[in-house]
Write an enzyme that holds these catalytic residues in place. Structure first.
Site, PDB file in Angstrom:
ATOM      1  N   SER A 123      35.579 -45.748 -17.829  1.00  6.01           N
ATOM      2  CA  SER A 123      37.023 -46.007 -18.376  1.00  6.01           C
ATOM      3  C   SER A 123      37.374 -45.573 -19.645  1.00  6.01           C
ATOM      4  O   SER A 123      36.399 -45.481 -20.533  1.00  6.01           O
ATOM      5  CB  SER A 123      37.386 -47.348 -17.980  1.00  6.01           C
ATOM      6  OG  SER A 123      38.606 -47.884 -18.490  1.00  6.01           O
TER       7      SER A 123
ATOM      8  N   TYR B 255      35.030 -56.218 -18.456  1.00  5.02           N
ATOM      9  CA  TYR B 255      35.328 -54.890 -17.934  1.00  5.02           C
ATOM     10  C   TYR B 255      34.781 -53.873 -19.147  1.00  5.02           C
ATOM     11  O   TYR B 255      34.203 -52.928 -18.865  1.00  5.02           O
ATOM     12  CB  TYR B 255      36.761 -54.935 -17.782  1.00  5.02           C
ATOM     13  CG  TYR B 255      37.110 -53.481 -17.150  1.00  5.02           C
ATOM     14  CD1 TYR B 255      36.949 -53.176 -15.625  1.00  5.02           C
ATOM     15  CD2 TYR B 255      37.837 -52.445 -17.772  1.00  5.02           C
ATOM     16  CE1 TYR B 255      37.321 -52.087 -15.047  1.00  5.02           C
ATOM     17  CE2 TYR B 255      37.862 -51.470 -17.040  1.00  5.02           C
ATOM     18  CZ  TYR B 255      37.895 -51.189 -15.875  1.00  5.02           C
ATOM     19  OH  TYR B 255      38.357 -49.945 -15.239  1.00  5.02           O
TER      20      TYR B 255
ATOM     21  N   LYS C 153      31.734 -50.891 -18.737  1.00  5.64           N
ATOM     22  CA  LYS C 153      32.259 -49.463 -18.943  1.00  5.64           C
ATOM     23  C   LYS C 153      31.500 -49.034 -20.069  1.00  5.64           C
ATOM     24  O   LYS C 153      31.056 -47.863 -20.099  1.00  5.64           O
ATOM     25  CB  LYS C 153      33.646 -49.302 -19.031  1.00  5.64           C
ATOM     26  CG  LYS C 153      34.411 -49.781 -17.810  1.00  5.64           C
ATOM     27  CD  LYS C 153      33.851 -49.160 -16.342  1.00  5.64           C
ATOM     28  CE  LYS C 153      34.887 -49.489 -15.403  1.00  5.64           C
ATOM     29  NZ  LYS C 153      34.295 -48.886 -14.141  1.00  5.64           N
TER      30      LYS C 153
HETATM   31  N1  LIG Z   1      42.961 -47.645 -11.871  1.00  4.74           N
HETATM   32  C1  LIG Z   1      42.860 -47.481 -13.207  1.00  4.74           C
HETATM   33  O1  LIG Z   1      43.731 -47.460 -14.072  1.00  4.74           O
HETATM   34  C2  LIG Z   1      41.479 -47.188 -13.631  1.00  4.74           C
HETATM   35  C3  LIG Z   1      41.237 -46.706 -15.053  1.00  4.74           C
HETATM   36  C4  LIG Z   1      39.847 -46.536 -15.353  1.00  4.74           C
HETATM   37  C5  LIG Z   1      38.959 -46.598 -14.592  1.00  4.74           C
HETATM   38  N2  LIG Z   1      39.032 -47.159 -13.563  1.00  4.74           N
HETATM   39  C6  LIG Z   1      37.876 -46.919 -12.647  1.00  4.74           C
HETATM   40  O2  LIG Z   1      38.014 -46.283 -11.442  1.00  4.74           O
HETATM   41  C7  LIG Z   1      37.277 -47.100 -10.290  1.00  4.74           C
HETATM   42  C8  LIG Z   1      37.875 -46.789  -8.933  1.00  4.74           C
HETATM   43  O3  LIG Z   1      38.710 -47.941  -9.057  1.00  4.74           O
HETATM   44  P1  LIG Z   1      40.580 -47.822  -8.729  1.00  4.74           P
HETATM   45  O4  LIG Z   1      41.115 -47.685  -9.682  1.00  4.74           O
HETATM   46  O5  LIG Z   1      40.414 -46.432  -7.628  1.00  4.74           O
HETATM   47  O6  LIG Z   1      40.667 -49.035  -7.937  1.00  4.74           O
HETATM   48  P2  LIG Z   1      40.598 -49.436  -6.325  1.00  4.74           P
HETATM   49  O7  LIG Z   1      40.788 -50.777  -6.291  1.00  4.74           O
HETATM   50  O8  LIG Z   1      41.661 -48.618  -5.835  1.00  4.74           O
HETATM   51  O9  LIG Z   1      39.305 -48.857  -5.915  1.00  4.74           O
HETATM   52  C9  LIG Z   1      38.239 -49.648  -6.099  1.00  4.74           C
HETATM   53  C10 LIG Z   1      37.312 -49.604  -4.675  1.00  4.74           C
HETATM   54  O10 LIG Z   1      36.076 -50.215  -4.952  1.00  4.74           O
HETATM   55  C11 LIG Z   1      35.609 -51.045  -4.159  1.00  4.74           C
HETATM   56  N3  LIG Z   1      34.766 -51.955  -4.208  1.00  4.74           N
HETATM   57  C12 LIG Z   1      35.138 -53.071  -5.015  1.00  4.74           C
HETATM   58  N4  LIG Z   1      33.945 -53.916  -5.183  1.00  4.74           N
HETATM   59  C13 LIG Z   1      32.843 -53.159  -4.493  1.00  4.74           C
HETATM   60  C14 LIG Z   1      31.560 -53.528  -4.183  1.00  4.74           C
HETATM   61  N5  LIG Z   1      31.096 -54.831  -4.744  1.00  4.74           N
HETATM   62  N6  LIG Z   1      30.807 -52.859  -3.459  1.00  4.74           N
HETATM   63  C15 LIG Z   1      31.578 -51.476  -2.841  1.00  4.74           C
HETATM   64  N7  LIG Z   1      32.801 -51.271  -3.088  1.00  4.74           N
HETATM   65  C16 LIG Z   1      33.582 -52.025  -3.949  1.00  4.74           C
HETATM   66  C17 LIG Z   1      37.141 -51.443  -3.200  1.00  4.74           C
HETATM   67  O11 LIG Z   1      37.207 -51.950  -2.015  1.00  4.74           O
HETATM   68  C18 LIG Z   1      37.961 -50.287  -3.860  1.00  4.74           C
HETATM   69  O12 LIG Z   1      37.987 -49.200  -2.436  1.00  4.74           O
HETATM   70  C19 LIG Z   1      36.754 -48.274 -10.822  1.00  4.74           C
HETATM   71  O13 LIG Z   1      35.238 -48.169 -11.300  1.00  4.74           O
HETATM   72  C20 LIG Z   1      37.663 -48.469 -11.987  1.00  4.74           C
HETATM   73  O14 LIG Z   1      37.097 -49.637 -12.865  1.00  4.74           O
HETATM   74  C21 LIG Z   1      40.304 -47.168 -13.093  1.00  4.74           C
END
Ligand SMILES: NC(=O)c1ccc[n+]([C@@H]2O[C@H](COP(=O)([O-])OP(=O)(O)OC[C@H]3O[C@@H](n4cnc5c(N)ncnc54)[C@H](O)[C@@H]3O)[C@@H](O)[C@H]2O)c1
Length: 282
Positions: free
Chosen positions: A144, A157, A161
């Protein structure tokens, strides 16, 4: 990896958000998929949608908690049994949790580090040997912008990261030293329009804080984040950038305009002996 057709991608957190968008993008290239996620219903829906949208690919799903080492061993065994190997490994599952440091509990830290950090550690531990063995493949670790500069309210978090960025940089150096063709990228998005503000939906009971008013388990902070996240980049745009990085072996994937400014401000503060600049993702 330039030629992706017929190859295999494993995506953790593949049932929604960025992971699901990556799965669709890889499927459009003719890749077979192994999706791992903790949310069974969303995983079934994802598989159905992928099959409907892309012909001629195999989509396997696995209900897997990435923080659980034995479950990740089983996931790798499933990959070997079903496909023989994997080529693109996306260690992407993650949860957002927040609150000021003085309010956080051990459970808050354990949940966030378990998924965001240990998930990546296990993913590398169980899948990297397959890539090294065949001398081909690419690892994409989802960090992130919070892995490059730390803002307030997101201590666990940020810590998770930063660690994912450090592990990815370490892997890059080791692959280069070993003369391996295997590639690695670290994905560093700012806000993306996903369900991350609702991460608490997947928080295990044993890691919830007793009592209802729990910021990290989906309270006020989640509500505050909902607006900025819904205004974020579509996950499909992030997936497009990931595909390009896998093809070109591009390491840092900074998805949003202006990210370089924040990274430079932090680096300048360090070398200029200044305090850390205030940072909120844009
Ligand atoms: N959305 C943002 O703004 C953003 C920004 C930077 C980084 N990220 C990162 O992107 C990645 C994906 O997140 P997203 O934004 O798509 O969110 P999201 O919640 O839509 O998707 C995350 C997925 O991870 C799954 N998950 C949660 N805990 C789990 C576990 N213990 N084991 C297996 N799966 C699990 C959830 O069920 C979900 O399907 C994450 O690592 C998040 O930190 C997101």
């Amino acid at each position: 990896v330039e030629e992706l057709e017929g190859k295999v991608a494993v995506v953790t957190g593949g049932a929604s958000g960025i992971g699901l968008a990556m799965a669709h993008r890889f499927a459009a290239e003719g890749m077979h998929l192994l999706l791992a996620d903790i949310e069974e219903g969303a995983l079934d829906d994802a598989a159905e949608a992928l099959h409907a949208a892309h012909e001629g690919i195999t989509v396997r799903t696995s209900v897997t908690d990435v923080s659980d080492g034995e479950a990740m061993d089983a996931l790798a065994a499933d990959a070997r049994d079903s496909f023989g190997t994997v080529h693109v490994v996306c260690n992407n599952a993650g949860v957002g949790s927040g609150g000021q440091l003085h309010t956080l509990t051990t459970r808050d830290w354990e949940w966030c580090l378990g998924v965001n950090l240990w998930g990546v550690i296990h993913g590398i531990r169980v899948f990297l040997p397959m890539l090294l063995e065949q001398g081909e493949g690419h690892v994409v670790n989802t960090a992130s912008m919070a892995g490059l500069i730390a803002g307030p309210y997101m201590g666990p978090y940020n810590a998770s990261k930063f660690a994912v960025v450090a592990i990815s940089e370490t892997l890059f150096q080791e692959l280069r030293m070993n003369g391996s063709d295997v590639g690695v990228s670290v994905l560093c998005p700012s806000w993306v329009n996903t369900k991350i503000h609702d991460s608490a939906r997947n928080r295990p009971d044993e890691l919830r804080n007793p009592g209802a008013d729990d910021l990290a388990a989906g309270g006020a902070l989640s509500e505050m984040l909902r607006g900025v996240i819904e205004a974020g980049l579509p996950p499909e745009e992030v997936a497009e950038q990931v595909l390009a990085a896998v093809r070109s072996k591009h390491f840092y994937i900074l998805t949003h305009d202006g990210s370089e400014v924040a990274v430079s401000a932090r680096a300048e503060a360090i070398v200029g002996n200044e305090p850390p600049p205030f940072f909120m993702p844009q």
